[in-house]
Design an enzyme around this catalytic site. Structure first.
Site, PDB file in Angstrom:
ATOM      1  N   HIS A 130       3.056  19.715 -12.409  1.00 27.76           N
ATOM      2  CA  HIS A 130       3.671  18.375 -12.396  1.00 27.76           C
ATOM      3  C   HIS A 130       3.236  17.549 -11.191  1.00 27.76           C
ATOM      4  CE1 HIS A 130       6.621  20.100 -15.338  1.00 27.76           C
ATOM      5  NE2 HIS A 130       6.478  21.159 -14.557  1.00 27.76           N
TER       6      HIS A 130
ATOM      7  N   LYS B  97     -12.160   1.044   4.360  1.00 30.08           N
ATOM      8  CA  LYS B  97     -12.182   1.691   3.042  1.00 30.08           C
ATOM      9  C   LYS B  97     -13.412   2.539   2.794  1.00 30.08           C
ATOM     10  CE  LYS B  97      -9.824   0.237  -0.306  1.00 30.08           C
ATOM     11  NZ  LYS B  97      -8.788   0.909  -1.096  1.00 30.08           N
TER      12      LYS B  97
ATOM     13  N   GLU C 106     -14.186   7.818  -9.800  1.00 28.20           N
ATOM     14  CA  GLU C 106     -13.458   6.939 -10.729  1.00 28.20           C
ATOM     15  C   GLU C 106     -14.280   6.689 -11.991  1.00 28.20           C
ATOM     16  OE1 GLU C 106     -11.530   3.511  -8.433  1.00 28.20           O
ATOM     17  OE2 GLU C 106     -12.785   4.506  -6.970  1.00 28.20           O
TER      18      GLU C 106
ATOM     19  N   SER D  34     -15.575  -1.436   1.119  1.00 30.49           N
ATOM     20  CA  SER D  34     -14.974  -2.666   0.630  1.00 30.49           C
ATOM     21  C   SER D  34     -15.546  -3.826   1.416  1.00 30.49           C
ATOM     22  CB  SER D  34     -13.458  -2.599   0.799  1.00 30.49           C
ATOM     23  OG  SER D  34     -12.918  -3.907   0.828  1.00 30.49           O
TER      24      SER D  34
END
Ligand code: ARG
Length: 459
Positions: free
Chosen positions: A157, A284, A291, A278
């Site tokens: 979970h 970043k 992704e 970024s």
């Protein structure tokens, strides 16, 4: 003007829009090498059977090699009015070698031709997937070997469950990718029958030798039913299904990398080679490759659904619907190979933060099960009762704002008077993982055994 391949029956050529919807040369030119190999095998067989003169067969064989080099050097005049790769090659062959080229299509149809071309192409992609998966498994095994005893939290979970080892987690993916690999091996074995010689759908009256062409093209045997041969796309569906499952596994690890590389987790550091920055936020380092890998399953599964949908309503045998099979499979295969290569690179380059992993492993009461097991083993409590006692201790620790090993012995004895000092040994995460010695368990010794097994298997 009417078509040069079947113009006899036609007074006019196709409407421009008909040509646009009908032509497949824009994408099926990727089958050129397979088409030429199939035609060369077919011509050699026709000659061996006395259906074609040796002189014609030789001219065809040579001419096809010329066509091959024209295509590979970018000098082939692809023509959209010739619809597809089969007619483009045959037409150019005839320009080069004359009448012999017109005899090549004896005892053959584009229906068995495209079936054999496409099978050869998908078979190559199975091989590519198998080697791509092997490389990926090796990258995971290398990670597993380095971190066979690094402790990290195991989750259910996405809540801390029990401590596990880094090596064990890496090897979980090796198991998945090994199953994927065997699915491609299986599919390859099943698809390795040659449809060439089924002709349009019924077979042919010419005395062809299908064993010969099958062997020449590396197939185990010819297909046994001509109707099935030209209408079957199971091989493509199996490839897509195996690709989808593989992509699902890639996506699951990609999701873990996205989570693990976040500032909140810091379980891993992804290398600069697999991240982006970024343009506004200087701090970043985004896990874009991960992704994208997570997203790629969308395309591959989409292709799978598309081909199922194309095939499901088709009465036997060939229908032009089936021309829509190729773009789906091409895109899925390209996506899969890119994904396998990207994941292999990322896994090879990633660095686990051992200390962060260990700290995280010890938080969230991860050794509560070890404590319950101790109560069963040492005090003879029934497991359900031990579970209850442990739950009470967890609640006590939580309200005190500490982890289980930080409770004092007297606090523990307040919950159960039988608890002794030696309980603290099982509350440590290192001891916890070391104790999980059951076959397939997370104990470092077990992980090392599995690493050795995989290293031997992967060579
Ligand atoms: N371009 C066609 C395809 O991809 C080749 C087969 C054409 N056969 C036919 N009977 N029109 O399916």
């Amino acid at each position: 003007s009417a078509n040069q391949m079947w113009g006899g029956r036609f007074a006019s050529g196709p409407d421009a829009i008909m040509q646009a919807i009908n032509a497949s040369i824009g994408f099926d030119q990727r089958l050129y090498a397979q088409d030429i190999a199939g035609s060369r095998a077919h011509a050699a067989m026709l000659a061996a059977q006395g259906i074609l003169s040796n002189k014609d067969a030789e001219a065809i064989g040579e001419g096809l090699l010329t066509v091959l080099s024209e295509i590979e050097t970018g000098n082939f005049p692809f023509r959209v009015e010739l619809e597809d790769i089969h007619l483009n090659i045959e037409s150019r062959l005839t320009e080069i070698v004359g009448d012999a080229g017109k005899r090549l299509h004896t005892a053959r149809s584009r229906n068995d031709q495209v079936a054999v071309d496409f099978r050869l192409w998908v078979r190559d992609q199975c091989d590519a997937a198998i080697s791509g998966l092997t490389a990926l498994m090796q990258a995971f095994v290398t990670q597993a070997e380095a971190g066979a005893d690094w402790v990290m939290p195991g989750f259910t979970h996405l809540q801390t469950a029990q401590p596990v080892t880094w090596g064990h987690h890496m090897l979980a993916y090796v198991e998945m990718f090994a199953r994927d690999r065997s699915r491609f091996e299986d599919a390859r074995r099943r698809m390795n029958e040659c449809p060439l010689g089924a002709a349009a759908l019924a077979g042919t009256s010419f005395p062809i030798d299908r064993e010969m062409t099958a062997k020449a093209l590396g197939f185990d045997r010819p297909t046994a039913n001509s109707l099935d041969s030209v209408s079957d796309r199971d091989f493509a569906l199996e490839f897509l299904a195996a690709s989808s499952i593989t992509a699902m596994h890639l996506s699951r690890f990609a999701e873990e990398l996205v989570i693990w590389s976040s500032a909140q987790f810091r379980f891993v550091r992804l290398s600069d080679r697999w991240t982006t920055g970024s343009s506004i936020m200087p701090q970043k380092k985004n896990p874009d490759a991960a992704e994208l890998l997570r997203a790629k399953l969308g395309r591959i599964l989409g292709a799978t659904v598309a081909l199922f949908t194309i095939m499901k309503g088709l009465a036997l045998t060939y229908s032009k619907d089936m021309q829509e099979d190729k773009e789906q499979v091409f895109d899925a295969a390209d996506t899969l190979m890119l994904g396998l290569a990207a994941m292999t690179g990322m896994v090879g380059d990633m660095t686990a933060n051992r200390e962060t992993l260990k700290t995280a492993a010890a938080s969230g009461f991860s050794t509560a099960t070890d404590l319950a097991d101790w109560l069963v083993r040492e005090l003879g409590l029934p497991f359900r009762e031990a579970h209850h006692v442990t739950g009470t201790l967890v609640a006590l620790a939580e309200s005190a704002g500490v982890d289980l090993p930080d409770l004092t012995l007297s606090q523990m004895q307040g919950v159960h008077p039988g608890i002794r000092d030696d309980v603290f040994a099982v509350l440590g995460v290192e001891n916890s993982v070391r104790s999980r010695m059951s076959y397939g368990g997370t104990a470092p010794d077990r992980v090392r055994e599995q690493v050795a097994r995989w290293k031997a298997a992967l060579g």
